[in-house]
Scaffold this motif. Sequence first.
Motif, mmCIF file in Angstrom:
data_model
loop_
_atom_site.group_PDB
_atom_site.id
_atom_site.type_symbol
_atom_site.label_atom_id
_atom_site.label_comp_id
_atom_site.label_asym_id
_atom_site.label_seq_id
_atom_site.Cartn_x
_atom_site.Cartn_y
_atom_site.Cartn_z
ATOM 1 N N ARG A 154 0.833 -1.188 0.000
ATOM 2 C CA ARG A 154 0.000 0.000 0.000
ATOM 3 C C ARG A 154 0.873 1.246 0.000
ATOM 4 N NH1 ARG A 154 -5.287 1.050 3.887
ATOM 5 N NH2 ARG A 154 -6.382 2.357 2.374
ATOM 6 N N GLY A 155 0.557 2.180 -0.896
ATOM 7 C CA GLY A 155 1.320 3.415 -1.014
ATOM 8 C C GLY A 155 0.526 4.625 -0.573
ATOM 9 N N CYS A 156 0.708 5.753 -1.271
ATOM 10 C CA CYS A 156 0.133 7.009 -0.792
ATOM 11 C C CYS A 156 -0.709 7.738 -1.838
ATOM 12 C CB CYS A 156 1.229 7.931 -0.281
ATOM 13 S SG CYS A 156 2.532 8.294 -1.479
ATOM 14 N N ARG A 182 -2.454 3.843 -2.895
ATOM 15 C CA ARG A 182 -3.190 3.777 -1.637
ATOM 16 C C ARG A 182 -4.460 2.957 -1.809
ATOM 17 N NH1 ARG A 182 -2.381 3.999 3.698
ATOM 18 N NH2 ARG A 182 -4.175 4.768 4.848
ATOM 19 N N ASP A 205 -7.824 11.076 4.896
ATOM 20 C CA ASP A 205 -6.998 9.886 5.130
ATOM 21 C C ASP A 205 -5.541 10.310 5.304
ATOM 22 O OD1 ASP A 205 -5.573 7.528 5.111
ATOM 23 O OD2 ASP A 205 -6.331 6.824 3.187
ATOM 24 N N GLY A 207 -2.918 8.647 5.453
ATOM 25 C CA GLY A 207 -1.985 7.862 4.650
ATOM 26 C C GLY A 207 -1.997 8.209 3.178
ATOM 27 N N CYS A 208 -2.930 9.060 2.761
ATOM 28 C CA CYS A 208 -3.036 9.479 1.357
ATOM 29 C C CYS A 208 -2.375 10.833 1.189
ATOM 30 C CB CYS A 208 -4.502 9.541 0.941
ATOM 31 S SG CYS A 208 -4.765 10.205 -0.729
ATOM 32 N N ARG A 209 -1.444 10.939 0.213
ATOM 33 C CA ARG A 209 -0.738 12.191 -0.011
ATOM 34 C C ARG A 209 -1.081 12.833 -1.350
ATOM 35 N NH1 ARG A 209 5.404 10.796 1.370
ATOM 36 N NH2 ARG A 209 5.653 12.913 0.595
ATOM 37 N N LYS A 235 -3.812 18.629 0.248
ATOM 38 C CA LYS A 235 -3.027 17.694 -0.553
ATOM 39 C C LYS A 235 -3.447 17.861 -2.007
ATOM 40 C CE LYS A 235 -4.664 14.471 2.062
ATOM 41 N NZ LYS A 235 -5.001 13.188 2.744
ATOM 42 N N ALA A 292 2.782 13.331 -4.891
ATOM 43 C CA ALA A 292 2.715 12.624 -3.612
ATOM 44 C C ALA A 292 4.085 12.425 -2.998
ATOM 45 C CB ALA A 292 2.031 11.268 -3.812
#
Length: 469
Positions: A154-156, A182, A205, A207-209, A235, A292
């Motif tokens: 899992r990424g961003c 993400r 979220d 964790g989300c960029r 963001k 991101a």
Amino acid sequence: MLERLFEPRRVAVIGASGRPGQVGTEVVRSLLAGGRPISVVHPREKTVLGVGVTENIEDLPGDVDLAVVALSAGTAEEACVRAARRGVPFIVPVAGGFSETGETGRALERSLVNAVRAAGGRVLGPNTVGLWVPGRGGVDTLFVQHERELISHRGCVAFVSQSGSVGVEALGAAAVTGYGLRAFVSLGNKADLDESDFVAHFGDDPGCRGIALYLESFRDGRRFLDVAGAVSRKKPVVILKAGATRAGAGAVASHTGALSGSPLVAEGAFRQARILSVDGDEALLDGAKALALCPAPAGPRAAFLTPAGGYGVLAADAIESSEGELCLARLSEDCRRRLREASFPYAAVNNPVDLTASATSAMMVEALRILVADPGVDLVLCAAFLAPPGMSPDLVPGIAEVARSAKKPVLVLAMFGHETQALCKRFTDVGVAAFPSLARAVCAARLLVRRGKCFSGPADIKYGAPECG
């Protein structure tokens, strides 16, 4: 509001028969890879891919948070409503045959959504492939081939697409050079949950960029601009709005049954809301990756570092041809002196900086460090080529260390013959935005500058030539 959609305690698949290639079967196959508990509902089957089958929806366990309904449009409504009445909060009817087919399908769609909402549930779709949250413990309802092995963690970056096929294929192309996903959401006909709901969710979220959107229409344009405009202050939000031509708008209507809207009006509204608009799926995902992984630059002054003089010439042309969004930085005398000391007497230390093919990995990393420190440089594009004899795999962690500590963007053009994609992926996997071509790296740099402009003045501000070399 949507947490249980992306982190369901249990997922039910209604209509999986176990036949290879059947949609429900492939949904089960995808879900098994994630490792979350699964229930299957079918009136006749006993097991599907090793999962025990429940005969009736009413007998599902009480911890089902997501139900994927793999039944035809004509039979999906009853199953969706029964699942909602069982207490399942999120329903994903994957079938087509609804509003995209005309008035009869539109009426069927309205009836389904109204009944599910009345029973306390929410609908993603219909006419959708669902959602994908990568990694162990994730959730994957995609019944089409996709790059699960390449995007395994899992990424961003959140990717929300009105078209399942555009989303899946764009992600597949991006995955070969590394992509930190993400979550992916296929909106389909978005008869209930829509783009605004998911932008709001990913906006909150931590964790989300960055959020990437492929949209053909807006369910509620004003709400979308309000929500996305508020999120864009926290963001980046990047959008590819399709259906810009008369033919494209007609294709939108037949694809999802929606109206496309005026592209000129949309573009102006995006600019006011500080939403970044791009052309093409490649630019969408490349741009979201860069946004991101990199801070927004303070201005357009770009430095280019290379061990190959020809790419310096090409980069100079690309930067100066960027419609005023980028310009070549004028390096300070101190910067040029330090570059000479760190390289060869014959290296070119004006911008572009060419260390020549005799450069070593250590020289490239030190030169990058020097360029990042120059106050007259807003961002650096670095050509990371492993073909020169002095280059080694140590170049990747070296550049990554400089990029992570920098307060300005570092974008990498990574090339190594047939191993170019793998080299790009190595950079991206350690948090560096890397691209396999100069054009793509420059395109991403331009988007970063546009993001920086969003918070430094009016959206149409132009940086003047005195800042550039």
